[in-house]
Scaffold this motif. Sequence first.
Motif, PDB file in Angstrom:
ATOM      1  N   ASP A 188      -2.248  -5.374  13.766  1.00  0.00           N
ATOM      2  CA  ASP A 188      -0.984  -5.120  14.460  1.00  0.00           C
ATOM      3  C   ASP A 188      -0.037  -6.314  14.449  1.00  0.00           C
ATOM      4  N   CYS A 189      -0.374  -7.364  13.669  1.00  0.00           N
ATOM      5  CA  CYS A 189       0.496  -8.540  13.631  1.00  0.00           C
ATOM      6  C   CYS A 189       0.926  -8.882  12.204  1.00  0.00           C
ATOM      7  N   LEU A 190       0.994  -7.880  11.346  1.00  0.00           N
ATOM      8  CA  LEU A 190       1.399  -8.122   9.961  1.00  0.00           C
ATOM      9  C   LEU A 190       2.907  -8.346   9.899  1.00  0.00           C
ATOM     10  N   GLN A 191       3.326  -9.314   9.069  1.00  0.00           N
ATOM     11  CA  GLN A 191       4.743  -9.640   8.978  1.00  0.00           C
ATOM     12  C   GLN A 191       5.534  -8.615   8.180  1.00  0.00           C
ATOM     13  N   CYS A 192       4.836  -7.861   7.345  1.00  0.00           N
ATOM     14  CA  CYS A 192       5.510  -6.817   6.568  1.00  0.00           C
ATOM     15  C   CYS A 192       4.558  -5.650   6.383  1.00  0.00           C
TER      16      CYS A 192
ATOM     17  N   SER B 238       1.888   0.347   7.364  1.00  0.00           N
ATOM     18  CA  SER B 238       3.279   0.515   7.796  1.00  0.00           C
ATOM     19  C   SER B 238       3.433   1.762   8.663  1.00  0.00           C
ATOM     20  N   GLU B 239       2.483   2.682   8.569  1.00  0.00           N
ATOM     21  CA  GLU B 239       2.549   3.906   9.359  1.00  0.00           C
ATOM     22  C   GLU B 239       1.951   3.710  10.747  1.00  0.00           C
TER      23      GLU B 239
ATOM     24  N   GLN C  62       4.461  -4.246   1.046  1.00  0.00           N
ATOM     25  CA  GLN C  62       5.498  -3.294   0.675  1.00  0.00           C
ATOM     26  C   GLN C  62       6.874  -3.872   0.997  1.00  0.00           C
ATOM     27  N   PRO C  63       7.875  -3.631   0.119  1.00  0.00           N
ATOM     28  CA  PRO C  63       9.224  -4.152   0.365  1.00  0.00           C
ATOM     29  C   PRO C  63       9.860  -3.499   1.575  1.00  0.00           C
TER      30      PRO C  63
END
Length: 253
Positions: free
Chosen positions: A188-192, A215-216, A252-253
Amino acid sequence: MPTMPASSWASPLRVPLPEPVINDKPFDEPLELPPHLSTMIEQFANVDPAPWQEDATTSFFQPPPGLAAEQPLAGPKVAQNAPKSVVPVASDVELPPGIKIFGIDYAGSMCTRVEWRIDDLNGKLQASMGRPLVSPPFAALGLPNLRLMVFPDGRETMKNARSSERKGLYTQMIKKGPLHGSLKLKADCLQCATVMTVNLLVGQVRAGPLVYDFSEQAIHGLDDFGVDWLKQVDRGNGSLTVGIEILDVRPQP
């Protein structure tokens, strides 16, 4: 100004020179040295050279104050008898208790494996009363604050049971089995936004490869491994090792 007599001037220090060593004997005979030199040579000949030999790990000579000793190049330390398929991962941060991170060969490619050893599984499940067990946070492959989560009732067998029966059914499940749990990864702490390909591990059972898009949502995992988790518990100490193998990470962009 009166001149001082020459006799009062400081005379140079006169040091007697040793008698020259003259060898008037044939070259094949040993040279006879003066007694004082012979004694010195005999003293040095009896000195044990072992303390002066440099050890493989420590040097006999210490560096002067302020000058650090030469250090080995940084890098992962691999045991000489370690299997080729397992390579410890170098980490500058001390890992939390129960967590191990190392490289392993999977299907011909190296991947990062994280193991979480849950000591006294039965006692922890009894205390949680159905709530998930959560590992200490760890970081792997540059991904911070990752956690593994164990849910003790993956098939939700007690969902339809009456509230008065749930405690008894739960106690029987975690003590006698079959125990069907779910294992999930929380990020839950990913920058992207990140897509990860992983294997999930319970004891000797591996499930995967599994592809999850973080991302979901921040929690992904497998609800049912199709095995009784109690059969994967270490009979010697009552612990259970669960884990994850990270095969691929794609931001992912």
